[in-house]
Motif scaffolding. Structure first.
Motif, PDB file in Angstrom:
ATOM      1  N   ARG A 132       0.846  -1.190   0.000  1.00 56.07           N
ATOM      2  CA  ARG A 132       0.000   0.000   0.000  1.00 56.07           C
ATOM      3  C   ARG A 132       0.878   1.235   0.000  1.00 56.07           C
ATOM      4  NH1 ARG A 132      -1.673   1.864   5.363  1.00 56.07           N
ATOM      5  NH2 ARG A 132      -0.243   3.543   4.813  1.00 56.07           N
ATOM      6  N   ASP A 133       0.617   2.135  -0.940  1.00 57.95           N
ATOM      7  CA  ASP A 133       1.357   3.393  -0.981  1.00 57.95           C
ATOM      8  C   ASP A 133       0.822   4.345   0.079  1.00 57.95           C
ATOM      9  OD1 ASP A 133       3.091   2.650  -3.013  1.00 57.95           O
ATOM     10  OD2 ASP A 133       1.676   3.223  -4.574  1.00 57.95           O
ATOM     11  N   GLU A 134       1.522   5.452   0.243  1.00 60.81           N
ATOM     12  CA  GLU A 134       1.109   6.448   1.227  1.00 60.81           C
ATOM     13  C   GLU A 134      -0.299   6.933   0.931  1.00 60.81           C
ATOM     14  OE1 GLU A 134       1.374   8.601   4.636  1.00 60.81           O
ATOM     15  OE2 GLU A 134       2.876   7.204   3.857  1.00 60.81           O
ATOM     16  N   THR A 135      -1.118   7.024   1.980  1.00 59.80           N
ATOM     17  CA  THR A 135      -2.510   7.444   1.836  1.00 59.80           C
ATOM     18  C   THR A 135      -2.679   8.852   2.379  1.00 59.80           C
ATOM     19  OG1 THR A 135      -3.193   5.147   2.170  1.00 59.80           O
ATOM     20  CG2 THR A 135      -4.907   6.838   2.345  1.00 59.80           C
ATOM     21  N   GLU A 136      -3.262   9.722   1.572  1.00 58.16           N
ATOM     22  CA  GLU A 136      -3.516  11.089   2.020  1.00 58.16           C
ATOM     23  C   GLU A 136      -4.654  11.102   3.039  1.00 58.16           C
ATOM     24  OE1 GLU A 136      -1.774  13.717   1.300  1.00 58.16           O
ATOM     25  OE2 GLU A 136      -0.467  12.594  -0.060  1.00 58.16           O
ATOM     26  N   PRO A 137      -4.566  11.992   4.054  1.00 57.69           N
ATOM     27  CA  PRO A 137      -5.679  12.099   5.003  1.00 57.69           C
ATOM     28  C   PRO A 137      -6.975  12.425   4.273  1.00 57.69           C
ATOM     29  CG  PRO A 137      -3.749  13.307   5.777  1.00 57.69           C
ATOM     30  CD  PRO A 137      -3.459  12.895   4.360  1.00 57.69           C
ATOM     31  N   ASP A 138      -8.001  11.660   4.562  1.00 55.65           N
ATOM     32  CA  ASP A 138      -9.273  11.832   3.858  1.00 55.65           C
ATOM     33  C   ASP A 138     -10.371  11.181   4.689  1.00 55.65           C
ATOM     34  OD1 ASP A 138     -11.495  11.676   2.064  1.00 55.65           O
ATOM     35  OD2 ASP A 138     -10.109  11.889   0.382  1.00 55.65           O
ATOM     36  N   PRO A 139     -11.509  11.866   4.869  1.00 54.06           N
ATOM     37  CA  PRO A 139     -12.606  11.245   5.621  1.00 54.06           C
ATOM     38  C   PRO A 139     -13.085   9.943   4.987  1.00 54.06           C
ATOM     39  CG  PRO A 139     -13.003  13.592   5.305  1.00 54.06           C
ATOM     40  CD  PRO A 139     -11.827  13.230   4.449  1.00 54.06           C
ATOM     41  N   VAL A 140     -12.948   9.827   3.653  1.00 52.94           N
ATOM     42  CA  VAL A 140     -13.316   8.593   2.958  1.00 52.94           C
ATOM     43  C   VAL A 140     -12.037   8.030   2.330  1.00 52.94           C
ATOM     44  CG1 VAL A 140     -14.774   7.541   1.200  1.00 52.94           C
ATOM     45  CG2 VAL A 140     -15.601   9.538   2.463  1.00 52.94           C
ATOM     46  N   PRO A 141     -11.326   7.155   3.025  1.00 57.63           N
ATOM     47  CA  PRO A 141     -10.025   6.692   2.546  1.00 57.63           C
ATOM     48  C   PRO A 141     -10.141   5.912   1.246  1.00 57.63           C
ATOM     49  CG  PRO A 141     -10.748   5.387   4.418  1.00 57.63           C
ATOM     50  CD  PRO A 141     -11.693   6.536   4.312  1.00 57.63           C
ATOM     51  N   HIS A 142      -9.159   6.114   0.361  1.00 55.46           N
ATOM     52  CA  HIS A 142      -9.116   5.421  -0.920  1.00 55.46           C
ATOM     53  C   HIS A 142      -8.050   4.339  -0.842  1.00 55.46           C
ATOM     54  CE1 HIS A 142      -9.351   4.704  -5.193  1.00 55.46           C
ATOM     55  NE2 HIS A 142      -8.036   4.896  -5.298  1.00 55.46           N
ATOM     56  N   LEU A 143      -8.467   3.074  -0.941  1.00 56.84           N
ATOM     57  CA  LEU A 143      -7.542   1.964  -0.807  1.00 56.84           C
ATOM     58  C   LEU A 143      -6.976   1.506  -2.141  1.00 56.84           C
ATOM     59  CD1 LEU A 143      -9.446  -0.204   1.820  1.00 56.84           C
ATOM     60  CD2 LEU A 143      -7.382   1.157   2.187  1.00 56.84           C
ATOM     61  N   GLY A 144      -7.591   1.892  -3.233  1.00 58.80           N
ATOM     62  CA  GLY A 144      -7.174   1.399  -4.531  1.00 58.80           C
ATOM     63  C   GLY A 144      -7.945   0.145  -4.904  1.00 58.80           C
ATOM     64  N   SER A 145      -8.051  -0.083  -6.219  1.00 61.76           N
ATOM     65  CA  SER A 145      -8.904  -1.170  -6.691  1.00 61.76           C
ATOM     66  C   SER A 145      -8.379  -2.544  -6.324  1.00 61.76           C
ATOM     67  CB  SER A 145      -9.065  -1.065  -8.216  1.00 61.76           C
ATOM     68  OG  SER A 145      -7.807  -1.170  -8.855  1.00 61.76           O
ATOM     69  N   VAL A 146      -7.050  -2.718  -6.273  1.00 57.07           N
ATOM     70  CA  VAL A 146      -6.495  -4.044  -5.986  1.00 57.07           C
ATOM     71  C   VAL A 146      -6.779  -4.453  -4.548  1.00 57.07           C
ATOM     72  CG1 VAL A 146      -4.398  -5.430  -5.916  1.00 57.07           C
ATOM     73  CG2 VAL A 146      -4.717  -3.756  -7.741  1.00 57.07           C
ATOM     74  N   ILE A 147      -6.482  -3.577  -3.596  1.00 60.01           N
ATOM     75  CA  ILE A 147      -6.739  -3.896  -2.191  1.00 60.01           C
ATOM     76  C   ILE A 147      -8.229  -4.073  -1.952  1.00 60.01           C
ATOM     77  CG2 ILE A 147      -6.603  -2.995   0.167  1.00 60.01           C
ATOM     78  CD1 ILE A 147      -3.966  -1.678  -0.601  1.00 60.01           C
ATOM     79  N   HIS A 148      -9.027  -3.187  -2.526  1.00 61.17           N
ATOM     80  CA  HIS A 148     -10.476  -3.285  -2.343  1.00 61.17           C
ATOM     81  C   HIS A 148     -10.994  -4.628  -2.851  1.00 61.17           C
ATOM     82  CE1 HIS A 148     -14.778  -2.458  -3.129  1.00 61.17           C
ATOM     83  NE2 HIS A 148     -14.663  -1.644  -2.095  1.00 61.17           N
ATOM     84  N   ALA A 149     -10.556  -5.042  -4.039  1.00 62.51           N
ATOM     85  CA  ALA A 149     -11.007  -6.317  -4.594  1.00 62.51           C
ATOM     86  C   ALA A 149     -10.529  -7.490  -3.752  1.00 62.51           C
ATOM     87  CB  ALA A 149     -10.517  -6.462  -6.031  1.00 62.51           C
ATOM     88  N   ALA A 150      -9.284  -7.430  -3.294  1.00 64.55           N
ATOM     89  CA  ALA A 150      -8.735  -8.542  -2.519  1.00 64.55           C
ATOM     90  C   ALA A 150      -9.462  -8.721  -1.196  1.00 64.55           C
ATOM     91  CB  ALA A 150      -7.242  -8.312  -2.275  1.00 64.55           C
ATOM     92  N   VAL A 151      -9.707  -7.623  -0.507  1.00 66.79           N
ATOM     93  CA  VAL A 151     -10.386  -7.710   0.788  1.00 66.79           C
ATOM     94  C   VAL A 151     -11.770  -8.312   0.637  1.00 66.79           C
ATOM     95  CG1 VAL A 151     -11.408  -6.308   2.624  1.00 66.79           C
ATOM     96  CG2 VAL A 151      -9.054  -5.884   1.891  1.00 66.79           C
ATOM     97  N   HIS A 152     -12.436  -8.029  -0.471  1.00 69.23           N
ATOM     98  CA  HIS A 152     -13.803  -8.507  -0.650  1.00 69.23           C
ATOM     99  C   HIS A 152     -13.906  -9.852  -1.351  1.00 69.23           C
ATOM    100  CE1 HIS A 152     -14.653  -4.281   0.307  1.00 69.23           C
ATOM    101  NE2 HIS A 152     -15.806  -4.742   0.725  1.00 69.23           N
ATOM    102  N   HIS A 153     -12.870 -10.256  -2.094  1.00 67.73           N
ATOM    103  CA  HIS A 153     -13.030 -11.453  -2.918  1.00 67.73           C
ATOM    104  C   HIS A 153     -11.939 -12.505  -2.769  1.00 67.73           C
ATOM    105  CE1 HIS A 153     -16.390  -9.513  -4.875  1.00 67.73           C
ATOM    106  NE2 HIS A 153     -15.631  -8.474  -5.179  1.00 67.73           N
ATOM    107  N   ALA A 154     -10.785 -12.172  -2.213  1.00 70.95           N
ATOM    108  CA  ALA A 154      -9.736 -13.182  -2.051  1.00 70.95           C
ATOM    109  C   ALA A 154     -10.199 -14.261  -1.073  1.00 70.95           C
ATOM    110  CB  ALA A 154      -8.457 -12.536  -1.551  1.00 70.95           C
ATOM    111  N   PRO A 155      -9.933 -15.542  -1.372  1.00 72.06           N
ATOM    112  CA  PRO A 155     -10.417 -16.631  -0.534  1.00 72.06           C
ATOM    113  C   PRO A 155      -9.508 -16.966   0.640  1.00 72.06           C
ATOM    114  CG  PRO A 155      -9.327 -17.526  -2.444  1.00 72.06           C
ATOM    115  CD  PRO A 155      -9.262 -16.040  -2.593  1.00 72.06           C
ATOM    116  N   CYS A 156      -8.761 -15.990   1.123  1.00 74.57           N
ATOM    117  CA  CYS A 156      -7.821 -16.213   2.211  1.00 74.57           C
ATOM    118  C   CYS A 156      -7.588 -14.880   2.927  1.00 74.57           C
ATOM    119  CB  CYS A 156      -6.492 -16.767   1.675  1.00 74.57           C
ATOM    120  SG  CYS A 156      -5.651 -15.659   0.516  1.00 74.57           S
ATOM    121  N   PRO A 157      -6.937 -14.906   4.094  1.00 71.38           N
ATOM    122  CA  PRO A 157      -6.583 -13.637   4.744  1.00 71.38           C
ATOM    123  C   PRO A 157      -5.734 -12.765   3.833  1.00 71.38           C
ATOM    124  CG  PRO A 157      -6.305 -15.462   6.262  1.00 71.38           C
ATOM    125  CD  PRO A 157      -6.564 -16.070   4.914  1.00 71.38           C
ATOM    126  N   VAL A 158      -5.892 -11.454   3.980  1.00 68.61           N
ATOM    127  CA  VAL A 158      -5.184 -10.477   3.146  1.00 68.61           C
ATOM    128  C   VAL A 158      -4.345  -9.574   4.048  1.00 68.61           C
ATOM    129  CG1 VAL A 158      -5.395  -8.576   1.503  1.00 68.61           C
ATOM    130  CG2 VAL A 158      -7.007 -10.506   1.404  1.00 68.61           C
TER     131      VAL A 158
END
Length: 277
Positions: free
Chosen positions: A245-271
């Motif tokens: 994960r690259d540096e994340t700018e302070p934001d009330p709605v954090p942006h994780l990026g499409s890869v992390i978002h997809a993995a957290v929701h669809h990978a069949p193992c811990p991420v």
């Protein structure tokens, strides 16, 4: 014994699977396990109630019961629990600063409605200073293999170190996956994704870590799928998926990026999400 592995615990069904995963990881690394339960005390003192109706009582009972369960299931585990009267996100982020890693539970994939990861999890994933591991309530049985997503434009060395170390401790194969183009977040079409020289670039990114961990077998994988799909599709069969994960700018709605978002929701193992140093 080094910094502990910390687990964020609440009263939902996702917490025990996350705590048991963290307990196995703590034994694997010879580390302590620390359970953290954050709760918001009322702004104004409530009337005196019997202890059975006291929120603090039930929060402490939750931790006590889980500690007992973990000690029974994982002999030799050093585990402690802490009740923190603060808002959840700052409490867990502060606890994570002194931890080897922070483990969070996520809803099972078959749970109807909503996202698997709530706003608390997204904010912690976006701003944690050490690795954050998301364990789903319905993750499949563990295997020793570890998958890691590799960006060739600017490899995340912390993620590679974490992945190689995890594979070495487990005695498994490291699956190094390059999907799509080199650019982080690039949504180019598949025809633009498989550029010449990718094999050499991946080999160069992995070479220092292969030398440091000569006992870890490495399998390289390439896919022309977009990164968010390609990484998830190569994760089955692994016991852990590691992403940088690259540096994340302070934001009330954090942006994780499409890869992390997809993995957290669809990978069949811990991420495991590892911030760049």
């Amino acid at each position: 014994m080094g910094a502990p592995i910390t687990v964020g615990v609440d009263g939902f069904a996702e917490s025990p699977p996350a705590a048991h995963w963290a307990a196995r990881e703590a034994l694997l690394r010879d580390l302590r396990l620390r359970l953290i339960h954050a709760w918001n005390p009322p702004a104004h003192p409530a009337p005196v109630l019997p202890h059975e109706d006291d929120q603090c009582y039930w929060s402490q009972r939750l931790l006590t019961d889980l500690v007992g369960e973990l000690r029974d299931t994982h002999p030799g585990l050093q585990v402690s629990a802490e009740l923190v009267p603060r808002e959840t996100v700052p409490a867990l982020l502060d606890a994570a600063r002194d931890a080897e890693m922070l483990v969070l539970g996520s809803r099972g994939r078959d749970t109807p409605g909503g996202f698997l990861l709530g706003s608390t999890g997204r904010r912690i994933l976006a701003h944690g200073v050490h690795p954050v591991i998301v364990v789903h309530a319905d993750d499949k049985p563990l295997t020793a293999d570890v998958a890691v997503g590799v960006s060739l434009r600017q490899p995340n060395e912390e993620a590679l170190r974490f992945a190689f170390d995890a594979a070495a401790r487990r005695g498994g194969v490291l699956r190094a996956v390059h999907a799509g183009t080199n650019g982080p977040g690039d949504e180019a079409t598949a025809a633009d994704e498989a550029e010449p020289g990718a094999e050499g670039a991946l080999d160069a990114a992995l070479r220092p870590w292969r030398e440091r961990y000569p006992g870890v077998p490495v399998a390289e994988a390439f896919t022309a799928e977009r990164p968010a799909l390609g990484v998830v599709h190569t994760a089955p069969g692994s016991g852990l998926l590691v992403l940088g994960r690259d540096e994340t700018e302070p934001d009330p709605v954090p942006h994780l990026g499409s890869v992390i978002h997809a993995a957290v929701h669809h990978a069949p193992c811990p991420v495991a999400v590892v911030p760049r140093g």
